[in-house]
Design a protein around this motif. Structure first.
Motif, PDB file in Angstrom:
ATOM      1  N   PRO A  40     -30.463  -6.456  38.066  1.00 43.62           N
ATOM      2  CA  PRO A  40     -31.495  -7.079  38.899  1.00 43.62           C
ATOM      3  C   PRO A  40     -32.858  -7.069  38.214  1.00 43.62           C
ATOM      4  N   GLY A  41     -33.506  -8.228  38.209  1.00 41.56           N
ATOM      5  CA  GLY A  41     -34.846  -8.320  37.670  1.00 41.56           C
ATOM      6  C   GLY A  41     -34.934  -8.360  36.165  1.00 41.56           C
ATOM      7  N   GLY A  42     -33.788  -8.305  35.484  1.00 41.85           N
ATOM      8  CA  GLY A  42     -33.823  -8.330  34.033  1.00 41.85           C
ATOM      9  C   GLY A  42     -33.997  -9.742  33.487  1.00 41.85           C
ATOM     10  N   THR A  43     -33.871  -9.877  32.196  1.00 40.86           N
ATOM     11  CA  THR A  43     -34.069 -11.185  31.571  1.00 40.86           C
ATOM     12  C   THR A  43     -32.832 -12.068  31.666  1.00 40.86           C
ATOM     13  N   GLN A  44     -31.700 -11.455  31.914  1.00 45.04           N
ATOM     14  CA  GLN A  44     -30.458 -12.208  32.034  1.00 45.04           C
ATOM     15  C   GLN A  44     -30.219 -12.619  33.490  1.00 45.04           C
ATOM     16  N   PRO A  45     -29.410 -13.649  33.718  1.00 43.89           N
ATOM     17  CA  PRO A  45     -29.053 -14.000  35.096  1.00 43.89           C
ATOM     18  C   PRO A  45     -28.402 -12.811  35.810  1.00 43.89           C
ATOM     19  N   TRP A  46     -28.620 -12.740  37.087  1.00 46.66           N
ATOM     20  CA  TRP A  46     -27.969 -11.717  37.880  1.00 46.66           C
ATOM     21  C   TRP A  46     -27.725 -12.262  39.284  1.00 46.66           C
ATOM     22  N   GLY A  47     -26.869 -11.628  40.014  1.00 44.31           N
ATOM     23  CA  GLY A  47     -26.590 -12.098  41.369  1.00 44.31           C
ATOM     24  C   GLY A  47     -25.962 -11.007  42.209  1.00 44.31           C
ATOM     25  N   TRP A  48     -25.649 -11.342  43.428  1.00 46.80           N
ATOM     26  CA  TRP A  48     -24.989 -10.385  44.311  1.00 46.80           C
ATOM     27  C   TRP A  48     -24.149 -11.111  45.346  1.00 46.80           C
ATOM     28  N   ARG A  49     -23.172 -10.384  45.848  1.00 44.04           N
ATOM     29  CA  ARG A  49     -22.227 -10.919  46.822  1.00 44.04           C
ATOM     30  C   ARG A  49     -21.995  -9.888  47.918  1.00 44.04           C
ATOM     31  N   PHE A  50     -22.108 -10.322  49.152  1.00 41.52           N
ATOM     32  CA  PHE A  50     -21.833  -9.454  50.295  1.00 41.52           C
ATOM     33  C   PHE A  50     -20.846 -10.182  51.189  1.00 41.52           C
ATOM     34  N   GLY A  51     -19.779  -9.496  51.581  1.00 37.45           N
ATOM     35  CA  GLY A  51     -18.819 -10.189  52.429  1.00 37.45           C
ATOM     36  C   GLY A  51     -17.816  -9.256  53.070  1.00 37.45           C
ATOM     37  N   GLY A  52     -17.168  -9.792  54.052  1.00 38.95           N
ATOM     38  CA  GLY A  52     -16.107  -9.146  54.803  1.00 38.95           C
ATOM     39  C   GLY A  52     -15.593 -10.181  55.787  1.00 38.95           C
ATOM     40  N   MET A 112     -28.201  -3.154  53.757  1.00 38.60           N
ATOM     41  CA  MET A 112     -28.726  -4.119  54.723  1.00 38.60           C
ATOM     42  C   MET A 112     -30.109  -4.617  54.321  1.00 38.60           C
ATOM     43  N   GLN A 113     -30.872  -3.802  53.597  1.00 39.39           N
ATOM     44  CA  GLN A 113     -32.154  -4.288  53.076  1.00 39.39           C
ATOM     45  C   GLN A 113     -31.938  -5.407  52.061  1.00 39.39           C
ATOM     46  N   LEU A 114     -30.926  -5.264  51.219  1.00 39.76           N
ATOM     47  CA  LEU A 114     -30.627  -6.328  50.268  1.00 39.76           C
ATOM     48  C   LEU A 114     -30.141  -7.575  51.004  1.00 39.76           C
ATOM     49  N   VAL A 115     -29.258  -7.399  51.971  1.00 42.53           N
ATOM     50  CA  VAL A 115     -28.780  -8.538  52.765  1.00 42.53           C
ATOM     51  C   VAL A 115     -29.963  -9.255  53.414  1.00 42.53           C
ATOM     52  N   ALA A 116     -30.885  -8.483  53.979  1.00 44.03           N
ATOM     53  CA  ALA A 116     -32.051  -9.076  54.644  1.00 44.03           C
ATOM     54  C   ALA A 116     -32.939  -9.826  53.672  1.00 44.03           C
ATOM     55  N   SER A 117     -32.958  -9.408  52.414  1.00 46.64           N
ATOM     56  CA  SER A 117     -33.843 -10.058  51.440  1.00 46.64           C
ATOM     57  C   SER A 117     -33.443 -11.506  51.181  1.00 46.64           C
ATOM     58  N   GLY A 118     -32.197 -11.832  51.440  1.00 43.07           N
ATOM     59  CA  GLY A 118     -31.743 -13.191  51.206  1.00 43.07           C
ATOM     60  C   GLY A 118     -31.664 -14.058  52.442  1.00 43.07           C
ATOM     61  N   LEU A 119     -31.946 -13.488  53.607  1.00 42.81           N
ATOM     62  CA  LEU A 119     -31.750 -14.196  54.864  1.00 42.81           C
ATOM     63  C   LEU A 119     -33.045 -14.319  55.647  1.00 42.81           C
ATOM     64  N   SER A 120     -33.120 -15.365  56.464  1.00 44.74           N
ATOM     65  CA  SER A 120     -34.196 -15.458  57.450  1.00 44.74           C
ATOM     66  C   SER A 120     -33.980 -14.394  58.517  1.00 44.74           C
ATOM     67  N   GLU A 121     -34.962 -14.199  59.367  1.00 46.92           N
ATOM     68  CA  GLU A 121     -34.796 -13.221  60.446  1.00 46.92           C
ATOM     69  C   GLU A 121     -33.613 -13.598  61.329  1.00 46.92           C
ATOM     70  N   ALA A 122     -33.524 -14.885  61.687  1.00 47.78           N
ATOM     71  CA  ALA A 122     -32.409 -15.340  62.522  1.00 47.78           C
ATOM     72  C   ALA A 122     -31.084 -15.213  61.781  1.00 47.78           C
ATOM     73  N   GLY A 123     -31.097 -15.518  60.477  1.00 47.28           N
ATOM     74  CA  GLY A 123     -29.877 -15.378  59.693  1.00 47.28           C
ATOM     75  C   GLY A 123     -29.415 -13.940  59.627  1.00 47.28           C
ATOM     76  N   TYR A 124     -30.348 -13.021  59.419  1.00 50.59           N
ATOM     77  CA  TYR A 124     -30.001 -11.602  59.363  1.00 50.59           C
ATOM     78  C   TYR A 124     -29.436 -11.127  60.704  1.00 50.59           C
ATOM     79  N   THR A 125     -30.078 -11.517  61.798  1.00 50.65           N
ATOM     80  CA  THR A 125     -29.599 -11.116  63.121  1.00 50.65           C
ATOM     81  C   THR A 125     -28.186 -11.624  63.363  1.00 50.65           C
TER      82      THR A 125
END
Length: 369
Positions: A127-139, A73-86
């Protein structure tokens, strides 16, 4: 703005790495995907997305310990506004409400069908390396997709949120409507249009679902119901029916074309343009301010190019659909099922969903022979 974008990417990388560091070897086998753009097979999986209660790919809450849940949930929150996270957290909790609505009786052959533990996280690359990286969260009713290239968040779409029920009772006569403003503003806007804006209503009937479905690329392909589910998972009845439930002329009337249908912002008055921008905010403000494109619409020309199209009734409580379409923008909403109490709301960037164009440019610049 560039510094903010990099700060958001840095916080994402820290959160993603903290989660990965908490995993054991077996968990990491499921949780980690290839570097974005590594090969065609890997990209086909990274860009395959769902919003149904199927296998989204990755590690579920059930496969983790509570301390790891918090890191998710910390990672999810890092990509969202407060309202988006809620809102996302509320949608997860609605699985319990939906279970009660259905009498705790729906059985798709797994331990629990409406299950807040069946949300998946996968990190692609380092994450944070020199190559592209990403993440996906869903259900069920959540799909978040992020790509980071050269230390910048370059893609935040597709971004899907749904609500079933769309409206739930709370104590004291209040109601819970996680996506309610996105419905109310759009209805207010379409009902305010002049008679000569009748072309905004594309069809008297609303489709059963968003027109683009869960397509990887927005185009002429008509998505079938079975495509909303990963193979081997539960597939709904009428699997070969278009997700929209529409055929022939009705399907063509609502088809997504390169030239937007409906009424452009350029033809709206000042009050209507205010409604349009506020409506955009209910989607684009889901993500962190530093990476949201909402400020783009402070420019009159950008708002001029956003088209509003509607289908179905404009009366509250009746089945309806709308979309907003313009350069680098496609927003779709539908509320049809369960007595018009089941909403889907998706934001996409037709040019760079999943960051495909930025990823191609990165590889061209760094890997050209």
């Amino acid at each position: 703005m560039t510094d903010v974008v990099r700060e958001v990417a840095s916080r994402m990388a820290e959160a993603a790495q903290a989660w990965l560091d908490s995993l054991d070897a077996d968990q990491r086998m499921v949780a980690v995907g290839p570097v974005p753009g590594a090969d065609g097979v890997a990209e086909a999986e990274r860009t395959r997305w769902f919003y149904t209660p199927t296998d989204h790919g990755g590690l579920t809450f059930h496969q983790q310990h509570p301390v790891q849940h918090r890191l998710v949930m910390q990672l999810v929150a890092s990509g969202l506004s407060e309202a988006g996270y809620t809102t996302v957290a509320t949608v997860l909790g609605l699985e319990n409400v939906l279970d009660r609505v259905e009498g705790f009786s729906v059985n798709w052959g797994r331990e629990r069908t409406r299950d807040p533990g069946m949300y998946y996280l996968r990190v692609f690359g380092e994450p944070g390396g020199t190559q592209p990286w990403g993440w996906r969260f869903g259900g069920h009713h959540v799909s978040l997709n992020y790509l980071v290239v050269d230390g910048r968040v370059v893609a935040t779409t597709p971004c899907f949120l749904g609500a079933d029920p769309a409206v739930s009772p709370l104590l004291g006569g209040a109601t819970l409507r996680p996506l309610g403003t996105a419905e109310d503003l759009a209805r207010e806007l379409v009902r305010s249009l002049r008679p000569d804006h009748a072309r905004a209503v594309l069809l008297a009937r609303a489709p059963n679902d968003v027109v683009a479905g869960n397509s990887t690329r927005i185009g002429d392909h008509v998505v079938k119901r079975r495509e909303l589910w990963r193979p081997g998972q539960h597939v709904p009845d009428r699997a070969d029916e278009p997700t929209t439930g529409l055929e022939d002329a009705d399907q063509r009337a609502l088809s997504i074309t390169p030239t937007p249908k409906g009424v452009p912002g350029a033809e709206l008055d000042t009050a209507q343009r205010g409604l349009l921008r506020a409506l955009l905010g209910t989607y684009l403000d889901r993500v962190q301010n530093g990476v949201s494109p909402l400020s783009r619409y402070d420019a009159p020309g950008a708002l001029d190019a956003v088209h509003l199209a509607w289908a179905g009734s404009t009366t509250a409580g009746q089945p309806h659909y709308y979309r907003l379409q313009g350069p680098r923008l496609l927003i779709e909403w539908t509320n049809v099922h369960r007595g018009v109490n089941h909403a889907h709301a998706v934001w996409r960037d037709p040019e760079t969903d999943f960051g495909g164009d930025v990823l191609a440019a990165h590889h061209a610049a760094h890997h050209a022979r």
